[in-house]
Write an enzyme that holds these catalytic residues in place. Structure first.
Site, PDB file in Angstrom:
ATOM      1  N   ARG A  81       0.821  -1.225   0.000  1.00  0.00           N
ATOM      2  CA  ARG A  81       0.000   0.000   0.000  1.00  0.00           C
ATOM      3  C   ARG A  81       0.849   1.267   0.000  1.00  0.00           C
ATOM      4  O   ARG A  81       0.301   2.357  -0.204  1.00  0.00           O
ATOM      5  CB  ARG A  81      -1.005   0.008   1.153  1.00  0.00           C
ATOM      6  CG  ARG A  81      -0.440   0.059   2.559  1.00  0.00           C
ATOM      7  CD  ARG A  81      -1.564   0.229   3.583  1.00  0.00           C
ATOM      8  NE  ARG A  81      -1.116   0.099   4.952  1.00  0.00           N
ATOM      9  CZ  ARG A  81      -1.866   0.368   6.020  1.00  0.00           C
ATOM     10  NH1 ARG A  81      -3.109   0.798   5.861  1.00  0.00           N
ATOM     11  NH2 ARG A  81      -1.407   0.213   7.232  1.00  0.00           N
ATOM     12  N   HIS A 151      -8.903  -3.380   1.032  1.00  0.00           N
ATOM     13  CA  HIS A 151      -9.404  -2.847   2.315  1.00  0.00           C
ATOM     14  C   HIS A 151     -10.350  -1.660   2.037  1.00  0.00           C
ATOM     15  O   HIS A 151     -10.035  -0.512   2.326  1.00  0.00           O
ATOM     16  CB  HIS A 151      -8.189  -2.398   3.108  1.00  0.00           C
ATOM     17  CG  HIS A 151      -8.404  -1.983   4.523  1.00  0.00           C
ATOM     18  ND1 HIS A 151      -9.324  -1.043   4.906  1.00  0.00           N
ATOM     19  CD2 HIS A 151      -7.787  -2.382   5.653  1.00  0.00           C
ATOM     20  CE1 HIS A 151      -9.250  -0.875   6.220  1.00  0.00           C
ATOM     21  NE2 HIS A 151      -8.324  -1.668   6.692  1.00  0.00           N
ATOM     22  N   ASP A 195     -14.596  -4.830  14.628  1.00  0.00           N
ATOM     23  CA  ASP A 195     -13.426  -5.273  13.865  1.00  0.00           C
ATOM     24  C   ASP A 195     -13.514  -6.795  13.789  1.00  0.00           C
ATOM     25  O   ASP A 195     -13.128  -7.495  14.724  1.00  0.00           O
ATOM     26  CB  ASP A 195     -12.151  -4.807  14.597  1.00  0.00           C
ATOM     27  CG  ASP A 195     -10.915  -4.901  13.720  1.00  0.00           C
ATOM     28  OD1 ASP A 195     -11.020  -5.443  12.603  1.00  0.00           O
ATOM     29  OD2 ASP A 195      -9.847  -4.444  14.174  1.00  0.00           O
ATOM     30  N   GLU A 254     -14.223  -5.507   3.639  1.00  0.00           N
ATOM     31  CA  GLU A 254     -12.965  -5.794   2.962  1.00  0.00           C
ATOM     32  C   GLU A 254     -12.964  -7.195   2.337  1.00  0.00           C
ATOM     33  O   GLU A 254     -13.312  -8.169   3.005  1.00  0.00           O
ATOM     34  CB  GLU A 254     -11.811  -5.677   3.963  1.00  0.00           C
ATOM     35  CG  GLU A 254     -11.834  -4.344   4.707  1.00  0.00           C
ATOM     36  CD  GLU A 254     -10.856  -4.286   5.877  1.00  0.00           C
ATOM     37  OE1 GLU A 254      -9.794  -4.932   5.806  1.00  0.00           O
ATOM     38  OE2 GLU A 254     -11.160  -3.598   6.869  1.00  0.00           O
TER      39      GLU A 254
HETATM   40  C1  BG6 Z   1      -8.688  -3.298   9.523  1.00  0.00           C
HETATM   41  C2  BG6 Z   1      -8.219  -4.103  10.698  1.00  0.00           C
HETATM   42  O1  BG6 Z   1      -8.690  -4.108   8.395  1.00  0.00           O
HETATM   43  O2  BG6 Z   1      -7.802  -2.201   9.324  1.00  0.00           O
HETATM   44  C3  BG6 Z   1      -8.153  -3.210  11.910  1.00  0.00           C
HETATM   45  O3  BG6 Z   1      -9.073  -5.215  10.905  1.00  0.00           O
HETATM   46  C4  BG6 Z   1      -7.269  -2.004  11.632  1.00  0.00           C
HETATM   47  O4  BG6 Z   1      -7.673  -3.940  13.021  1.00  0.00           O
HETATM   48  C5  BG6 Z   1      -7.769  -1.298  10.397  1.00  0.00           C
HETATM   49  O5  BG6 Z   1      -7.299  -1.124  12.740  1.00  0.00           O
HETATM   50  C6  BG6 Z   1      -6.953  -0.076   9.975  1.00  0.00           C
HETATM   51  O6  BG6 Z   1      -5.608  -0.417   9.838  1.00  0.00           O
HETATM   52  P1  BG6 Z   1      -4.555   0.707   9.520  1.00  0.00           P
HETATM   53  O7  BG6 Z   1      -3.199   0.042   9.586  1.00  0.00           O
HETATM   54  O8  BG6 Z   1      -4.845   1.214   8.121  1.00  0.00           O
HETATM   55  O9  BG6 Z   1      -4.713   1.789  10.544  1.00  0.00           O
END
Ligand code: BG6
Length: 282
Positions: A81, A151, A195, A254
């Site tokens: 990413r 995501h 989550d 996601e």
């Molecule tokens: C989600 C996870 O996919 O992404 C969470 O299940 C996480 O636990 C969230 O907090 C955001 O992740 P990030 O690294 O983008 O802050």
């Protein structure tokens, strides 16, 4: 806060839809079918800086989902990413959609974090339906195993009023309750930090949003895991790139390969993770 323009990006605008994609992370931040509201959610606090994750749109998590399984110092959700990707193709399809293709491959930095060689291809087909596909090829002489996700952050009118259909009866890992295994009953609704890693499900999900009078349909392939995330109040405050009062306006659904699922690839093999997103008025 940095401005979106600080990073290189590509905009696509046709009679059918508009979209924005950042070569850093091959990250879609905007998709809007003609005559409808934007479908993807972006935080007004997102950083747009070299090497920093973008908050919103469709981050690509790979080669691990969430924290690194053994080393918490490594970047959460892997490194794809934040890697530089290159645009390798952009074509107009017969139905009026535009398909763009980005590629990234292993380099010195990636091999320090993960000792394997790969080629990753992201195609985004922009039209009345958004099709996003991440294909990874093992270009190494050894097999490797990975987890990952598209995501996707969706814009909603009020997260407490939406229902996510398609997961009834599905077992999930509850990340906010010590990873307990639970079973979903009825549609998913949000009334606190959520989550969840839904396991062994290839079902389409539908976000029913009465406030925006629309249903967002998310069909998928190459994925047996669906993650549903909303940070709610306290977690929002802890994230510097997420506004304290933004959580009611988003939900992540996601398309993932994570939890009990991982992708094992022999040398020369590939795997395609695909999400097909469309919108209907209600
Ligand atoms: C989600 C996870 O996919 O992404 C969470 O299940 C996480 O636990 C969230 O907090 C955001 O992740 P990030 O690294 O983008 O802050």
């Amino acid at each position: 806060m940095s401005q979106p323009n600080d990073l290189d990006h590509q905009t696509i605008a046709t009679d059918l839809a508009s979209a924005t994609i950042y070569p850093q992370g091959a990250h879609l931040t905007h998709w809007q079918p003609a005559g409808r509201k934007p479908v993807l959610w972006m935080s007004a606090k997102s950083r747009f800086e070299l090497g920093a994750p973008i908050r919103g749109g469709i981050p690509i998590c790979w080669p691990w989902f969430g924290p690194h399984p053994v080393n918490p110092e490594k970047p959460a959700h892997g490194f794809l990413r934040t890697m530089p990707w290159r645009l390798v193709d952009s074509i107009n399809l017969a139905d009026g959609s535009v398909r763009v293709t980005y590629e990234a491959q292993s380099d010195e930095m990636s091999q320090q974090l993960w000792p394997h060689k790969f080629l990753a291809e992201l195609t985004a087909t922009i039209g009345p339906t958004l099709t996003v596909a991440l294909t990874v090829f093992n270009t190494c002489v050894k097999p490797f195993e990975s987890t990952g996700a598209l995501h996707t952050y969706f814009a909603v009118s009020d997260v407490t009023k939406v229902k996510v259909h398609g997961l009834d009866g599905v077992e999930y890992l509850d990340k906010v309750d010590g990873m307990k295994r639970k079973t979903q009953h009825g549609p998913v609704t949000i009334s606190n930090e959520t989550d969840r890693v839904y396991l062994n499900t290839e079902s389409e999900c539908v976000i029913e949003d009465p406030g925006f009078r629309r249903r967002i349909r998310i069909a998928k392939s190459g994925s047996k895991t669906t993650v549903v995330w909303n940070p709610w109040i306290e977690k929002s405050k802890k994230m510097s790139d997420f506004g304290d009062d933004e959580y009611p306006h988003m939900i992540c659904v996601e398309t993932a390969a994570a939890g009990d699922e991982s992708i094992k690839l022999d040398p020369g093999a590939s795997h395609r993770l695909e999400a097909r997103i469309s919108v209907q008025a209600i």
